[in-house]
Write a protein that holds these residues in place. Sequence first.
Motif, PDB file in Angstrom:
ATOM      1  N   ASP A 156      48.344  44.151  46.127  1.00 21.76           N
ATOM      2  CA  ASP A 156      48.158  45.484  45.728  1.00 21.76           C
ATOM      3  C   ASP A 156      46.893  46.146  45.202  1.00 21.76           C
ATOM      4  OD1 ASP A 156      50.946  45.853  46.684  1.00 21.76           O
ATOM      5  OD2 ASP A 156      51.868  45.676  44.742  1.00 21.76           O
ATOM      6  N   LEU A 157      45.925  45.264  44.979  1.00 18.64           N
ATOM      7  CA  LEU A 157      44.808  45.612  44.464  1.00 18.64           C
ATOM      8  C   LEU A 157      43.917  46.013  45.408  1.00 18.64           C
ATOM      9  CD1 LEU A 157      43.773  43.143  41.767  1.00 18.64           C
ATOM     10  CD2 LEU A 157      43.914  45.605  41.604  1.00 18.64           C
ATOM     11  N   PRO A 158      42.894  46.823  45.483  1.00 17.09           N
ATOM     12  CA  PRO A 158      42.150  47.313  46.759  1.00 17.09           C
ATOM     13  C   PRO A 158      41.055  46.140  46.891  1.00 17.09           C
ATOM     14  CG  PRO A 158      42.203  49.242  45.142  1.00 17.09           C
ATOM     15  CD  PRO A 158      43.112  48.051  44.628  1.00 17.09           C
ATOM     16  N   LEU A 159      40.841  45.733  48.225  1.00 14.39           N
ATOM     17  CA  LEU A 159      39.877  44.638  48.234  1.00 14.39           C
ATOM     18  C   LEU A 159      38.547  44.849  47.691  1.00 14.39           C
ATOM     19  CD1 LEU A 159      39.541  42.007  49.860  1.00 14.39           C
ATOM     20  CD2 LEU A 159      38.769  43.576  51.963  1.00 14.39           C
ATOM     21  N   SER A 160      37.981  46.209  47.242  1.00 14.11           N
ATOM     22  CA  SER A 160      36.956  46.359  46.618  1.00 14.11           C
ATOM     23  C   SER A 160      36.661  46.192  45.212  1.00 14.11           C
ATOM     24  CB  SER A 160      36.616  47.816  46.900  1.00 14.11           C
ATOM     25  OG  SER A 160      37.534  48.699  46.162  1.00 14.11           O
ATOM     26  N   GLU A 161      38.089  45.705  44.666  1.00 10.43           N
ATOM     27  CA  GLU A 161      38.372  45.541  43.159  1.00 10.43           C
ATOM     28  C   GLU A 161      38.725  44.348  42.991  1.00 10.43           C
ATOM     29  OE1 GLU A 161      40.767  48.564  41.521  1.00 10.43           O
ATOM     30  OE2 GLU A 161      39.734  50.152  42.280  1.00 10.43           O
ATOM     31  N   CYS A 162      38.720  43.479  44.218  1.00  2.91           N
ATOM     32  CA  CYS A 162      39.383  42.085  44.193  1.00  2.91           C
ATOM     33  C   CYS A 162      38.254  40.936  44.915  1.00  2.91           C
ATOM     34  CB  CYS A 162      40.406  42.304  44.918  1.00  2.91           C
ATOM     35  SG  CYS A 162      41.440  40.729  44.840  1.00  2.91           S
ATOM     36  N   PRO A 163      37.210  40.746  44.030  1.00  2.00           N
ATOM     37  CA  PRO A 163      36.138  39.840  44.665  1.00  2.00           C
ATOM     38  C   PRO A 163      36.553  38.517  44.911  1.00  2.00           C
ATOM     39  CG  PRO A 163      35.410  40.461  42.455  1.00  2.00           C
ATOM     40  CD  PRO A 163      36.782  41.132  42.797  1.00  2.00           C
ATOM     41  N   ALA A 164      37.239  37.882  44.058  1.00  2.00           N
ATOM     42  CA  ALA A 164      37.614  36.435  44.126  1.00  2.00           C
ATOM     43  C   ALA A 164      38.035  36.082  45.351  1.00  2.00           C
ATOM     44  CB  ALA A 164      38.480  35.980  42.989  1.00  2.00           C
ATOM     45  N   PRO A 165      39.251  36.653  46.124  1.00  2.00           N
ATOM     46  CA  PRO A 165      39.379  35.993  47.326  1.00  2.00           C
ATOM     47  C   PRO A 165      38.281  35.820  48.489  1.00  2.00           C
ATOM     48  CG  PRO A 165      41.178  37.229  46.507  1.00  2.00           C
ATOM     49  CD  PRO A 165      39.979  37.734  45.707  1.00  2.00           C
ATOM     50  N   LEU A 166      37.671  37.075  48.213  1.00  2.00           N
ATOM     51  CA  LEU A 166      36.514  37.046  49.228  1.00  2.00           C
ATOM     52  C   LEU A 166      35.614  36.003  49.003  1.00  2.00           C
ATOM     53  CD1 LEU A 166      35.735  41.002  49.640  1.00  2.00           C
ATOM     54  CD2 LEU A 166      36.358  39.631  51.441  1.00  2.00           C
ATOM     55  N   GLU A 167      34.745  35.970  47.971  1.00  2.00           N
ATOM     56  CA  GLU A 167      34.065  35.032  47.503  1.00  2.00           C
ATOM     57  C   GLU A 167      34.415  33.529  47.920  1.00  2.00           C
ATOM     58  OE1 GLU A 167      33.358  36.054  43.417  1.00  2.00           O
ATOM     59  OE2 GLU A 167      32.096  37.723  43.928  1.00  2.00           O
ATOM     60  N   ASP A 168      35.761  33.209  47.570  1.00  3.55           N
ATOM     61  CA  ASP A 168      36.379  31.805  47.963  1.00  3.55           C
ATOM     62  C   ASP A 168      36.135  31.503  49.352  1.00  3.55           C
ATOM     63  OD1 ASP A 168      37.131  31.745  45.297  1.00  3.55           O
ATOM     64  OD2 ASP A 168      39.213  32.360  45.640  1.00  3.55           O
ATOM     65  N   GLN A 169      36.015  32.554  50.235  1.00  4.42           N
ATOM     66  CA  GLN A 169      36.067  32.473  51.651  1.00  4.42           C
ATOM     67  C   GLN A 169      34.534  32.320  52.123  1.00  4.42           C
ATOM     68  OE1 GLN A 169      38.674  32.578  54.153  1.00  4.42           O
ATOM     69  NE2 GLN A 169      40.364  33.528  53.055  1.00  4.42           N
ATOM     70  N   GLY A 170      33.596  32.560  51.147  1.00  2.56           N
ATOM     71  CA  GLY A 170      32.077  32.522  51.106  1.00  2.56           C
ATOM     72  C   GLY A 170      31.605  33.720  51.783  1.00  2.56           C
ATOM     73  N   ALA A 177      31.312  40.177  48.411  1.00  7.31           N
ATOM     74  CA  ALA A 177      32.107  41.228  47.976  1.00  7.31           C
ATOM     75  C   ALA A 177      31.692  42.519  47.991  1.00  7.31           C
ATOM     76  CB  ALA A 177      32.633  40.652  46.478  1.00  7.31           C
ATOM     77  N   ILE A 178      30.327  42.664  47.992  1.00  6.44           N
ATOM     78  CA  ILE A 178      29.553  43.910  48.039  1.00  6.44           C
ATOM     79  C   ILE A 178      30.148  44.697  49.269  1.00  6.44           C
ATOM     80  CG2 ILE A 178      27.446  43.011  49.286  1.00  6.44           C
ATOM     81  CD1 ILE A 178      25.909  45.206  47.699  1.00  6.44           C
ATOM     82  N   ALA A 179      30.268  43.960  50.438  1.00 12.08           N
ATOM     83  CA  ALA A 179      30.816  44.640  51.791  1.00 12.08           C
ATOM     84  C   ALA A 179      31.910  45.468  51.513  1.00 12.08           C
ATOM     85  CB  ALA A 179      30.850  43.846  52.927  1.00 12.08           C
ATOM     86  N   ALA A 180      32.997  44.998  50.739  1.00 12.25           N
ATOM     87  CA  ALA A 180      34.190  45.583  50.548  1.00 12.25           C
ATOM     88  C   ALA A 180      33.807  46.875  49.731  1.00 12.25           C
ATOM     89  CB  ALA A 180      35.065  44.749  49.823  1.00 12.25           C
ATOM     90  N   ARG A 181      33.126  46.957  48.772  1.00 13.63           N
ATOM     91  CA  ARG A 181      32.705  48.061  48.040  1.00 13.63           C
ATOM     92  C   ARG A 181      31.827  48.892  48.866  1.00 13.63           C
ATOM     93  NH1 ARG A 181      31.371  43.828  44.145  1.00 13.63           N
ATOM     94  NH2 ARG A 181      29.036  43.974  44.515  1.00 13.63           N
ATOM     95  N   ILE A 182      31.062  48.650  49.912  1.00 13.68           N
ATOM     96  CA  ILE A 182      30.638  49.525  50.463  1.00 13.68           C
ATOM     97  C   ILE A 182      31.540  50.307  51.443  1.00 13.68           C
ATOM     98  CG2 ILE A 182      29.062  49.802  52.729  1.00 13.68           C
ATOM     99  CD1 ILE A 182      27.376  47.446  51.641  1.00 13.68           C
TER     100      ILE A 182
END
Length: 218
Positions: free
Chosen positions: A72-86, A89-94
Amino acid sequence: MIRIALVLCVLWPLSAAAEWAPRPSMFSYEATFALCTSDPAAPPQTEDCADLLAAAYALKRAVLKAAYDCADLPLSECPAPLEDQGLPAIAARIASDIGCDPTSVTALPEDEPLPLDHCANVTADIMIDEGVVPVLTDIECTEPAAECRELAMIHATLWIDAADVVAEGDPTIDDLQARNVNDCLASVTTTGVQAELDAMSCMASRAAALWSDLALQD
């Protein structure tokens, strides 16, 4: 060509995984496919086009998995799963700053395509534009969730539709495409995923060649 696309789906319905997992049919590939049709004067390279679609899917799959892991967390506030995939995370914030749809992936229908304005889609598109590559790029090609099978069907359908658009409803072209599909089906004498891949590769190659001829005449 909607009729032929429906024929393909009847022959080889898109398989669903036993548990939730991203599938090629969840995503749109028009922006990536536009690269395949950017130069009608160049002979269509369907193998290169298939590789482009597979790369786009691998990235979209990685972003959607990250969004799913965020729950339920927005992707922009949840960087760890993105970073785990290499993935950056800044793309989600954009994407969030642009105003994407932050609906939780767990709340979306599993049997419908991901909305184009969903944050996972917009985030993936930003990364595609930047040439980002996820850690995992392998495409599953075994049943029951043969990703390569779905991608091959999508690839063939995109080329068939591209030729149909240029033909502008010409019934002669419609008939030719139908015969090409039937010929490709008839050329395969075995069963299984590889046989289906061969048939759909044949369809993509014939439709791409037809698209090129029609586009040059237009």
